[in-house]
Enzyme design. Structure first.
Site, PDB file in Angstrom:
ATOM      1  N   HIS A 139       0.674  -1.671  -0.142  1.00 57.53           N
ATOM      2  CA  HIS A 139       0.108  -0.286  -0.134  1.00 57.53           C
ATOM      3  C   HIS A 139       0.761   1.250  -0.350  1.00 57.53           C
ATOM      4  O   HIS A 139       1.973   1.237   0.736  1.00 57.53           O
ATOM      5  CB  HIS A 139      -1.099  -0.020   1.711  1.00 57.53           C
ATOM      6  CG  HIS A 139      -1.550   0.819   1.838  1.00 57.53           C
ATOM      7  ND1 HIS A 139      -1.440   1.790   1.543  1.00 57.53           N
ATOM      8  CD2 HIS A 139      -2.910   0.988   1.601  1.00 57.53           C
ATOM      9  CE1 HIS A 139      -2.457   2.946   1.533  1.00 57.53           C
ATOM     10  NE2 HIS A 139      -3.742   2.061   1.838  1.00 57.53           N
ATOM     11  N   ASP A 214       2.924  -4.701   7.810  1.00 58.74           N
ATOM     12  CA  ASP A 214       1.820  -3.488   7.776  1.00 58.74           C
ATOM     13  C   ASP A 214       0.457  -4.624   7.900  1.00 58.74           C
ATOM     14  O   ASP A 214       0.603  -5.788   6.991  1.00 58.74           O
ATOM     15  CB  ASP A 214       1.931  -3.126   5.933  1.00 58.74           C
ATOM     16  CG  ASP A 214       0.408  -2.221   6.029  1.00 58.74           C
ATOM     17  OD1 ASP A 214       0.020  -2.349   7.011  1.00 58.74           O
ATOM     18  OD2 ASP A 214      -0.242  -1.445   5.146  1.00 58.74           O
ATOM     19  N   GLN A 217      -4.575  -5.238   6.758  1.00 63.18           N
ATOM     20  CA  GLN A 217      -5.766  -6.116   6.897  1.00 63.18           C
ATOM     21  C   GLN A 217      -5.746  -8.015   7.106  1.00 63.18           C
ATOM     22  O   GLN A 217      -5.861  -8.261   7.123  1.00 63.18           O
ATOM     23  CB  GLN A 217      -5.224  -6.207   5.035  1.00 63.18           C
ATOM     24  CG  GLN A 217      -4.900  -4.916   4.340  1.00 63.18           C
ATOM     25  CD  GLN A 217      -7.220  -4.409   3.542  1.00 63.18           C
ATOM     26  OE1 GLN A 217      -7.700  -5.215   4.356  1.00 63.18           O
ATOM     27  NE2 GLN A 217      -6.780  -3.835   3.440  1.00 63.18           N
ATOM     28  N   LYS A 240     -10.571  -0.428  10.973  1.00 65.67           N
ATOM     29  CA  LYS A 240     -10.866  -1.402   9.517  1.00 65.67           C
ATOM     30  C   LYS A 240     -10.888  -2.431  10.648  1.00 65.67           C
ATOM     31  O   LYS A 240     -10.901  -3.691  10.156  1.00 65.67           O
ATOM     32  CB  LYS A 240      -9.652  -1.654   8.914  1.00 65.67           C
ATOM     33  CG  LYS A 240      -8.906  -0.317   7.304  1.00 65.67           C
ATOM     34  CD  LYS A 240      -7.951  -1.049   6.430  1.00 65.67           C
ATOM     35  CE  LYS A 240      -7.565   0.335   6.033  1.00 65.67           C
ATOM     36  NZ  LYS A 240      -6.598   0.142   4.833  1.00 65.67           N
ATOM     37  N   CYS A 378      -5.092   2.821  -3.737  1.00 66.02           N
ATOM     38  CA  CYS A 378      -3.549   3.434  -3.086  1.00 66.02           C
ATOM     39  C   CYS A 378      -2.172   2.139  -3.288  1.00 66.02           C
ATOM     40  O   CYS A 378      -1.322   1.491  -2.562  1.00 66.02           O
ATOM     41  CB  CYS A 378      -3.492   3.310  -1.719  1.00 66.02           C
ATOM     42  SG  CYS A 378      -4.792   4.395  -1.022  1.00 66.02           S
TER      43      CYS A 378
HETATM   44  C1  LIG Z   1      -5.274   0.783   4.783  1.00 64.24           C
HETATM   45  C2  LIG Z   1      -4.747   0.507   4.343  1.00 64.24           C
HETATM   46  C3  LIG Z   1      -3.214   1.094   5.133  1.00 64.24           C
HETATM   47  C4  LIG Z   1      -3.324   2.627   5.266  1.00 64.24           C
HETATM   48  O1  LIG Z   1      -4.578   2.138   6.941  1.00 64.24           O
HETATM   49  P1  LIG Z   1      -4.823   3.822   7.420  1.00 64.24           P
HETATM   50  O2  LIG Z   1      -5.843   3.819   8.092  1.00 64.24           O
HETATM   51  O3  LIG Z   1      -5.631   4.051   5.778  1.00 64.24           O
HETATM   52  O4  LIG Z   1      -4.040   4.725   7.629  1.00 64.24           O
HETATM   53  C5  LIG Z   1      -1.899   0.605   4.837  1.00 64.24           C
HETATM   54  N1  LIG Z   1      -1.662  -0.399   4.784  1.00 64.24           N
HETATM   55  C6  LIG Z   1      -2.361  -1.107   4.002  1.00 64.24           C
HETATM   56  C7  LIG Z   1      -2.170  -2.774   3.134  1.00 64.24           C
HETATM   57  C8  LIG Z   1      -4.265  -0.800   4.078  1.00 64.24           C
HETATM   58  O5  LIG Z   1      -4.754  -1.291   3.688  1.00 64.24           O
END
Ligand SMILES: *Cc1c(COP(=O)(O)O)cnc(C)c1O
Length: 420
Positions: A139, A214, A217, A240, A378
């Site tokens: 992302h 990260d 998800q 999320k 993104c």
């Molecule tokens: C949504 C997402 C982000 C960023 O999250 P934010 O809440 O917009 O800061 C980073 N990495 C992944 C894989 C995402 O799906």
């Protein structure tokens, strides 16, 4: 609070169907948005999840009953606010199996969490000749902060490419003695690919590199254990995982956080300040400058309670079931291309309809009440790799049903005949 259980501070325990079968139809009753929008088929939880009443109630409860700043006051509602805020930190730490709650730093989002680590860890440890290793499936939030850090420190930014199936391609070959940090997504927001984090961590540690995951998800959709993964940093977002916007988390190993300088300066993060220099507060407070996102953190704590009550193994099994169902149905519709076919996968499906722009597809689906994402998600490097400018993406969560997948499929059939 009507028939819903109390969601004040402290663990919520009175959920009635705890012992009953996991049932999305019952779960949906907790989400006001599905009664205010009875036609809504929400298939965009990878962008943001819906929020159960328990979470919004807990935020309201804070504002109505003990709204006060934290860590500063000696009156009783201030103590209550501090207690609720710190209890949220403990809930989050337990949820990801962190050994110590001081490893959990509240940020505003996953994006800010990654920026914190990239800036504060990077400044301390990187210089010319060092390598930062990311992947082609990241992302933008896990790309751009590293570009900024590379620029400032003189380190080189390298990446692991991806295969046609949407998996990392020979990732082992990219980790070398020059690698100082590997920043990799746990689960792709475009393909759903679940990456082999434990193996990556082992290999990275063997060359003395650290690993940032990260987890934006993965944390919402599966049981995660940062101790088992062995990672050094782990970043995710509240919105999320059924929580509110405005709160994210950076987990870091205490010894790494302790040696890092602050990311933001201000109140709360200091021990002493004089006009020339200051000394820093202990972790996690060193990284939480200013008045923190108290209400949002409390809301996130309640989201964790909610997910724990549902059982993450149930949430995951339900989503796997929906994923399989969606892949089976969509791959049988002619003219639909599905992107990625990773072996290990979460509840995300990216697709295009032949000769119809994804934005038109999403617009058409919206007319049928179906919310999917259309765009580059993104993740422009992935789009480039796929040779497309955009895709549609359907993503599921605990409140989705097979019936909704059927509705998506029939709407897509309809689009084909309308545009034919
Ligand atoms: C949504 C997402 C982000 C960023 O999250 P934010 O809440 O917009 O800061 C980073 N990495 C992944 C894989 C995402 O799906």
């Amino acid at each position: 609070m009507g028939s819903r259980h109390d969601v004040g501070i402290g663990p919520s325990s009175s959920r009635t169907f705890m012992n009953a079968q996991f049932n999305p139809e019952t779960i949906r009753e907790d989400f006001a948005i599905f009664s205010t929008n009875p036609e809504l088929i929400y298939l965009d939880s990878a962008a943001t999840s819906q929020t159960p009443k328990q979470v919004t109630d807990s935020i309201l409860n804070y504002y109505e009953n003990f709204n006060a700043n934290v860590h500063r006051t000696i009156y009783s509602i201030g103590n209550k606010a501090t207690q609720a805020f710190e209890s949220a930190r403990e809930k989050v730490a337990k949820f990801i199996h962190a050994e110590k709650s001081k490893s959990v730093i509240f940020t505003k989002s996953a994006t800010e969490a990654i920026n914190l680590a990239a800036a504060a860890w990077g400044r301390k440890h990187l210089s010319a000749g060092d390598e930062i290793l990311i992947t082609e499936m990241e992302h933008h939030s896990n790309i751009v902060p590293w570009q900024l850090t590379a620029e400032v420190t003189g380190a080189d930014l390298k990446y692991i490419p991806i295969t046609e199936d949407g998996e990392l391609e020979k990732w082992e070959n990219h980790i070398s003695d020059k690698t100082k940090i590997v920043a990799v997504t746990h689960q792709s927001n475009v393909f759903g690919t679940v990456n082999p984090i434990k193996e990556i961590v082992e290999k990275a540690h063997s060359v003395g590199a650290v690993v940032l995951v990260d987890a934006a998800q993965s944390v919402p959709h599966s049981q995660v254990d940062v101790q088992d993964l062995g990672c050094d940093f782990f970043a995710f977002s509240g919105h999320k995982m059924l929580g509110p916007t405005g709160v994210g988390v950076l987990f870091g190993k205490p010894e790494l956080l302790e040696e890092m300088d602050p990311f933001l300066g201000g109140g709360e993060m200091i021990k002493t300040v004089n006009m020339e220099t200051s000394t820093w507060n202990d972790i996690p407070h060193k990284f939480e400058a200013g008045t923190p996102n108290i209400a949002q953190a409390i809301g996130l704590g309640t989201a964790v309670d909610y997910l724990n009550n549902m059982g993450m193994e149930n949430v995951h099994a339900h989503e796997q079931d929906l994923l399989q169902y969606a892949v089976d149905i969509l791959s049988n519709i002619s003219g639909i291309t599905l992107y990625g076919n990773p072996q290990n996968r979460g509840g995300v499906v990216s697709f295009n309809v032949e000769d119809i722009h994804p934005h038109d597809v999403a617009q058409f689906l919206d007319n049928d009440g179906i919310a999917v994402r259309a765009g580059h998600h993104c993740a422009q490097p992935i789009m480039k790799r796929l040779g497309v400018s955009a895709t549609c993406r359907a993503s599921v969560y605990l409140y989705n049903t097979k019936n909704e997948i059927d509705r998506l499929a029939s709407s897509l059939e309809k689009i084909k005949s309308v545009f034919a």
